[in-house]
Design a protein around this motif. Structure first.
Motif, PDB file in Angstrom:
ATOM      1  N   TYR A 101      56.279  50.008  43.170  1.00  0.00           N
ATOM      2  CA  TYR A 101      56.439  48.843  44.036  1.00  0.00           C
ATOM      3  C   TYR A 101      56.435  47.554  43.226  1.00  0.00           C
ATOM      4  O   TYR A 101      55.775  47.445  42.192  1.00  0.00           O
ATOM      5  N   ASP A 102      57.167  46.565  43.761  1.00  0.00           N
ATOM      6  CA  ASP A 102      57.182  45.234  43.165  1.00  0.00           C
ATOM      7  C   ASP A 102      56.212  44.288  43.862  1.00  0.00           C
ATOM      8  O   ASP A 102      55.774  43.303  43.275  1.00  0.00           O
ATOM      9  N   ALA A 103      55.907  44.560  45.130  1.00  0.00           N
ATOM     10  CA  ALA A 103      55.028  43.680  45.897  1.00  0.00           C
ATOM     11  C   ALA A 103      54.221  44.522  46.872  1.00  0.00           C
ATOM     12  O   ALA A 103      54.708  45.524  47.405  1.00  0.00           O
ATOM     13  N   CYS A 104      52.983  44.115  47.095  1.00  0.00           N
ATOM     14  CA  CYS A 104      52.114  44.789  48.062  1.00  0.00           C
ATOM     15  C   CYS A 104      51.477  43.745  48.958  1.00  0.00           C
ATOM     16  O   CYS A 104      50.928  42.747  48.475  1.00  0.00           O
ATOM     17  N   LEU A 105      51.551  43.961  50.280  1.00  0.00           N
ATOM     18  CA  LEU A 105      50.918  43.096  51.271  1.00  0.00           C
ATOM     19  C   LEU A 105      49.793  43.877  51.946  1.00  0.00           C
ATOM     20  O   LEU A 105      49.991  45.044  52.299  1.00  0.00           O
ATOM     21  N   ILE A 106      48.631  43.263  52.111  1.00  0.00           N
ATOM     22  CA  ILE A 106      47.498  43.920  52.750  1.00  0.00           C
ATOM     23  C   ILE A 106      47.109  43.135  53.992  1.00  0.00           C
ATOM     24  O   ILE A 106      46.745  41.955  53.906  1.00  0.00           O
ATOM     25  N   ASP A 107      47.194  43.779  55.146  1.00  0.00           N
ATOM     26  CA  ASP A 107      46.796  43.166  56.412  1.00  0.00           C
ATOM     27  C   ASP A 107      45.331  43.492  56.653  1.00  0.00           C
ATOM     28  O   ASP A 107      44.970  44.649  56.896  1.00  0.00           O
ATOM     29  N   CYS A 108      44.468  42.470  56.573  1.00  0.00           N
ATOM     30  CA  CYS A 108      43.025  42.683  56.640  1.00  0.00           C
ATOM     31  C   CYS A 108      42.491  42.550  58.066  1.00  0.00           C
ATOM     32  O   CYS A 108      43.066  41.859  58.904  1.00  0.00           O
ATOM     33  N   SER A 109      41.351  43.184  58.291  1.00  0.00           N
ATOM     34  CA  SER A 109      40.639  43.064  59.556  1.00  0.00           C
ATOM     35  C   SER A 109      39.888  41.733  59.596  1.00  0.00           C
ATOM     36  O   SER A 109      39.433  41.245  58.559  1.00  0.00           O
ATOM     37  N   PRO A 110      39.706  41.131  60.787  1.00  0.00           N
ATOM     38  CA  PRO A 110      38.990  39.852  60.867  1.00  0.00           C
ATOM     39  C   PRO A 110      37.474  40.018  60.899  1.00  0.00           C
ATOM     40  O   PRO A 110      36.778  39.372  61.686  1.00  0.00           O
ATOM     41  N   VAL A 111      36.947  40.896  60.057  1.00  0.00           N
ATOM     42  CA  VAL A 111      35.500  41.094  59.979  1.00  0.00           C
ATOM     43  C   VAL A 111      35.099  41.138  58.512  1.00  0.00           C
ATOM     44  O   VAL A 111      35.871  41.565  57.655  1.00  0.00           O
ATOM     45  N   MET A 112      33.870  40.710  58.241  1.00  0.00           N
ATOM     46  CA  MET A 112      33.376  40.665  56.872  1.00  0.00           C
ATOM     47  C   MET A 112      32.778  42.028  56.519  1.00  0.00           C
ATOM     48  O   MET A 112      31.592  42.267  56.669  1.00  0.00           O
ATOM     49  N   ARG A 150      33.443  45.835  53.898  1.00  0.00           N
ATOM     50  CA  ARG A 150      33.931  46.287  52.600  1.00  0.00           C
ATOM     51  C   ARG A 150      35.437  46.492  52.583  1.00  0.00           C
ATOM     52  O   ARG A 150      36.051  46.499  51.520  1.00  0.00           O
ATOM     53  N   LEU A 151      36.024  46.686  53.748  1.00  0.00           N
ATOM     54  CA  LEU A 151      37.478  46.782  53.810  1.00  0.00           C
ATOM     55  C   LEU A 151      38.113  45.510  53.261  1.00  0.00           C
ATOM     56  O   LEU A 151      39.052  45.554  52.464  1.00  0.00           O
ATOM     57  N   ALA A 152      37.603  44.357  53.710  1.00  0.00           N
ATOM     58  CA  ALA A 152      38.126  43.083  53.220  1.00  0.00           C
ATOM     59  C   ALA A 152      37.818  42.898  51.741  1.00  0.00           C
ATOM     60  O   ALA A 152      38.655  42.403  50.972  1.00  0.00           O
ATOM     61  N   PHE A 153      36.615  43.302  51.320  1.00  0.00           N
ATOM     62  CA  PHE A 153      36.262  43.162  49.911  1.00  0.00           C
ATOM     63  C   PHE A 153      37.191  43.987  49.031  1.00  0.00           C
ATOM     64  O   PHE A 153      37.557  43.572  47.928  1.00  0.00           O
ATOM     65  N   ASN A 154      37.573  45.176  49.506  1.00  0.00           N
ATOM     66  CA  ASN A 154      38.540  45.995  48.772  1.00  0.00           C
ATOM     67  C   ASN A 154      39.850  45.251  48.591  1.00  0.00           C
ATOM     68  O   ASN A 154      40.462  45.289  47.528  1.00  0.00           O
ATOM     69  N   ALA A 155      40.288  44.571  49.657  1.00  0.00           N
ATOM     70  CA  ALA A 155      41.545  43.827  49.587  1.00  0.00           C
ATOM     71  C   ALA A 155      41.442  42.665  48.599  1.00  0.00           C
ATOM     72  O   ALA A 155      42.374  42.414  47.822  1.00  0.00           O
ATOM     73  N   TYR A 156      40.318  41.951  48.620  1.00  0.00           N
ATOM     74  CA  TYR A 156      40.156  40.814  47.716  1.00  0.00           C
ATOM     75  C   TYR A 156      40.170  41.269  46.249  1.00  0.00           C
ATOM     76  O   TYR A 156      40.776  40.614  45.396  1.00  0.00           O
ATOM     77  N   LEU A 157      39.492  42.369  45.963  1.00  0.00           N
ATOM     78  CA  LEU A 157      39.451  42.851  44.585  1.00  0.00           C
ATOM     79  C   LEU A 157      40.808  43.382  44.146  1.00  0.00           C
ATOM     80  O   LEU A 157      41.179  43.272  42.975  1.00  0.00           O
ATOM     81  N   ALA A 158      41.564  43.946  45.084  1.00  0.00           N
ATOM     82  CA  ALA A 158      42.911  44.408  44.754  1.00  0.00           C
ATOM     83  C   ALA A 158      43.812  43.243  44.385  1.00  0.00           C
ATOM     84  O   ALA A 158      44.758  43.393  43.597  1.00  0.00           O
ATOM     85  N   ALA A 159      43.527  42.070  44.950  1.00  0.00           N
ATOM     86  CA  ALA A 159      44.327  40.870  44.680  1.00  0.00           C
ATOM     87  C   ALA A 159      43.727  39.999  43.590  1.00  0.00           C
ATOM     88  O   ALA A 159      44.256  38.921  43.295  1.00  0.00           O
ATOM     89  N   ALA A 160      42.637  40.447  42.964  1.00  0.00           N
ATOM     90  CA  ALA A 160      41.909  39.580  42.038  1.00  0.00           C
ATOM     91  C   ALA A 160      42.659  39.335  40.737  1.00  0.00           C
ATOM     92  O   ALA A 160      42.576  38.256  40.165  1.00  0.00           O
TER      93      ALA A 160
END
Length: 289
Positions: free
Chosen positions: A113-124, A126-136
């Motif tokens: 893949y050239d680009a990845c988009l992650i649609d996050c849940s509106p809650v704080m 570990r799912l969101a933390f996984n997304a943030y670290l993937a984009a770090a």
């Protein structure tokens, strides 16, 4: 990797994620959309919910079952794959979820893949933390916001969470930027207050592009399900969304070293994409071919 996140609901996260994914795919980028929201609105848009649930090919298997992206992703269109979500995601024991599980899975699939988009849940969670670290590392977090007097409630929490999780694991803080969505043609006092608050606290961390509200509008919780709309590039709303995609791409491209003769270090070719904007200028971005 671009994570779409805000801890306040109803701000257009899924609509932003689906449209950015569609724009990248339409421009020839091999795009992956990962649905990390148990509400599964992005999954529903592509009509994958029932199939993914019955075949057990979802983000649950990706995050908790050790499955690879290749094993769980569905082809949703030309250049576009989707990792679906279901309500089962909310029942998982997050204590068993490693903070960098998603990052490792996406790293393993980076050649596809050239680009990845992650649609996050509106809650704080570990799912969101996984997304943030993937984009770090080399990615960014796009924070859609809806202008009202409570605009800082979710925005400040999201910004602080990106910093906290990165600091806790000694990783680079993800780059982040705010995208104004549901912008009305004429602002109410509450919306004008929200705009002033954003400008006061984050004057340099906002996209110039804004996404105007659609009509008719339905209040949150009205009991009417509406899938996120795709705005074609030739339409007015698509015209406004596309520059946001290329602005994101530009910020990502600055982090990548482009070698001689327009080639990156791994030998792949880079091409210039051009899209007209509202004021007649032409935002440009580089994309891997």
């Amino acid at each position: 990797t671009i994570a779409i996140s805000n801890y306040k609901g109803g701000v257009g996260k899924t609509t932003t994620a689906v449209n950015l994914a569609a724009i990248f795919a339409a421009r020839g980028l091999r795009t992956l959309l990962v649905d990390l929201d148990p509400q599964a609105s992005a999954t529903d848009f592509f009509g994958l919910y029932d199939r993914a649930a019955s075949e057990r090919r979802t983000s649950v298997e990706l995050l908790y079952g050790g499955a690879s992206v290749e094993e769980v992703a569905y082809a949703a269109g030309e250049n576009l794959d989707v990792v679906a979500s279901t309500i089962d995601l909310v029942d998982q024991n997050e204590m068993l979820l490693r903070e960098q599980r998603l990052k490792f899975a996406l790293d393993d699939a980076s050649g596809s893949y050239d680009a990845c988009l992650i649609d996050c849940s509106p809650v704080m969670r570990r799912l969101a933390f996984n997304a943030y670290l993937a984009a770090a590392e080399g990615g960014m977090v796009v924070i859609p916001v809806k202008l009202d007097s409570t605009v800082m409630r979710g925005t400040a929490l999201t910004v602080e969470a990106t910093r906290s999780i990165a600091d806790a694991l000694r990783m680079p803080t993800p780059r982040w930027k705010i995208l104004r969505t549901c912008v009305p043609g004429r602002m109410t006092n509450a919306e004008a207050t929200g705009a002033a608050v954003l400008d006061g606290f984050f004057p340099d961390e906002q996209f110039e592009t804004v996404i105007h509200s659609s009509r008719p509008r339905l209040p949150s919780g009205a009991g009417h399900f509406m899938v996120p709309p795709i705005f074609p590039c030739g339409t007015a709303r698509g015209h406004r969304t596309t520059p946001c995609a290329f602005s994101s791409a530009r910020r990502l491209n600055r982090l990548m070293a482009i070698g001689e003769h327009g080639r990156s270090g791994d030998g792949s070719k880079w091409v210039e994409l051009v899209v007209p904007s509202r004021n007649g200028h032409e935002p440009r971005a580089l994309a891997r071919s």
